[in-house]
Write a protein that holds these residues in place. Sequence first.
Motif, PDB file in Angstrom:
ATOM      1  N   LEU A 100      36.497  43.861  35.960  1.00 42.94           N
ATOM      2  CA  LEU A 100      36.951  42.455  36.408  1.00 42.94           C
ATOM      3  C   LEU A 100      38.372  42.174  36.581  1.00 42.94           C
ATOM      4  O   LEU A 100      38.488  41.422  37.696  1.00 42.94           O
ATOM      5  CB  LEU A 100      36.747  41.478  34.848  1.00 42.94           C
ATOM      6  CG  LEU A 100      37.192  40.018  35.184  1.00 42.94           C
ATOM      7  CD1 LEU A 100      36.123  39.519  36.155  1.00 42.94           C
ATOM      8  CD2 LEU A 100      37.139  39.473  33.733  1.00 42.94           C
ATOM      9  N   GLY A 101      39.236  43.162  36.286  1.00 38.96           N
ATOM     10  CA  GLY A 101      40.581  42.879  36.661  1.00 38.96           C
ATOM     11  C   GLY A 101      40.726  43.326  38.512  1.00 38.96           C
ATOM     12  O   GLY A 101      41.447  42.685  39.171  1.00 38.96           O
ATOM     13  N   GLU A 102      40.074  44.422  38.693  1.00 37.92           N
ATOM     14  CA  GLU A 102      39.814  44.751  40.251  1.00 37.92           C
ATOM     15  C   GLU A 102      39.335  43.699  41.014  1.00 37.92           C
ATOM     16  O   GLU A 102      39.693  43.331  42.136  1.00 37.92           O
ATOM     17  CB  GLU A 102      38.901  45.934  40.369  1.00 37.92           C
ATOM     18  CG  GLU A 102      38.959  46.445  41.630  1.00 37.92           C
ATOM     19  CD  GLU A 102      38.257  47.832  41.734  1.00 37.92           C
ATOM     20  OE1 GLU A 102      37.966  48.223  43.040  1.00 37.92           O
ATOM     21  OE2 GLU A 102      37.524  48.263  40.994  1.00 37.92           O
ATOM     22  N   ALA A 103      38.181  42.973  40.571  1.00 35.38           N
ATOM     23  CA  ALA A 103      37.609  42.091  41.274  1.00 35.38           C
ATOM     24  C   ALA A 103      38.564  40.636  41.379  1.00 35.38           C
ATOM     25  O   ALA A 103      38.704  40.186  42.661  1.00 35.38           O
ATOM     26  CB  ALA A 103      36.287  41.580  40.694  1.00 35.38           C
ATOM     27  N   ILE A 104      39.237  40.541  40.470  1.00 36.28           N
ATOM     28  CA  ILE A 104      40.159  39.308  40.497  1.00 36.28           C
ATOM     29  C   ILE A 104      41.243  39.721  41.591  1.00 36.28           C
ATOM     30  O   ILE A 104      41.638  38.913  42.202  1.00 36.28           O
ATOM     31  CB  ILE A 104      40.651  39.235  39.108  1.00 36.28           C
ATOM     32  CG1 ILE A 104      39.772  38.614  38.038  1.00 36.28           C
ATOM     33  CG2 ILE A 104      42.061  38.232  39.166  1.00 36.28           C
ATOM     34  CD1 ILE A 104      40.385  38.518  36.697  1.00 36.28           C
ATOM     35  N   ALA A 105      41.747  41.023  41.477  1.00 33.48           N
ATOM     36  CA  ALA A 105      42.872  41.219  42.529  1.00 33.48           C
ATOM     37  C   ALA A 105      42.375  41.436  43.799  1.00 33.48           C
ATOM     38  O   ALA A 105      42.969  40.613  44.915  1.00 33.48           O
ATOM     39  CB  ALA A 105      43.247  42.866  42.247  1.00 33.48           C
TER      40      ALA A 105
END
Length: 258
Positions: free
Chosen positions: A26-31
Motif C-alpha cells: 500500500l505504501g508503494e501504491a500511495i507513493a
Amino acid sequence: MPFENVPDPGALAGRRIVITGAARGLGEAIARACAAMGATLWLADILDGAGRRTAETIAGDFGKPVHFSQVDLSDADSIAAFGCAVRDMWGETDGLVNNGAIATNVGGKRFEEIDIGLWDRVQRVNVRGTWLMTRALSPLFSRRARIVNLASDTALWGAPNLLAYTASKGAVIAMTRSLSRELGPRGIGIAAVAPGIVRTEATEYVPKQRHDLYENGRAVPGPQDPDDIVGVVGFLLTDYALALTGQVLPVNAGFVFT
C-alpha cells in the motif's frame, strides 16, 4: 508504468511529501499516486533494498528524483535522524503519510494468549512510531501541510483475535482527532484512512477465512487492492480536504459504515 488512477494529476504539484512504509504494498501504491499527482517524494521504510528499488522505479517512471531513507519506526533515534535529514535537504515539507506499521496475529490468538513482547512491539511501531514521526517533522510543516494516518477498520468494528493491532489502530484514530486540534491553528489538516484488509505482500499470511469475511461482507463484494485506497489518500493531501481535518474515512467498500 506511471500510475494514472488519481483524482487530479496536478493537485500535488510542487509539494514535498514524506511517506513511511513505502517500500512495497500500500505504501508503494500511495507513493506512485502522489508522484502521478505531481508531488516530490521522500520515502521511508525499514526495508532498505526494497525501498531503494521502489524509489528508483518511481523516479524513472515520473522523471523526477525520489529520496529514500531507511528508518526504523521502533527506534526513536532513527526517526529523529530522519527528521534532521529532511530538514537539511528540504527545510520544509508539505505532507506526511504515516503508513508504516506492522500487522501480526490476524485472525489468530485470543487476547489472553498474546505475548507481552508482541503487544509492546506493535504499539511501539504503530502508535509510538506514528507519534514520533509526526513530532519529528512537525517543525518543518508548511502552513499548507496535510497529514494522513493509515488506521484500520478493525478499530471501527472491533475485530476479534487481533487485539494488539486493533488497539494500535484505535490509538492512531484517537491521535488523529487530538492532533487536528493541536495542529489546526497552524493551518495544518490531518485525517485518518481506515481500510479493510488490502491484498498486498504484507497480508499474504492472513487466513483465508479472514479474507472471506471481508470480501463477502462488503457492500461492494470482493477483494480490496491498494489502488482502491490511494485516490482518497491523495485527495486528503490536497487543499481540497482541509475541512475534513480530524475525520476518519472507512475506505473499505462498505464493510463498516460510520
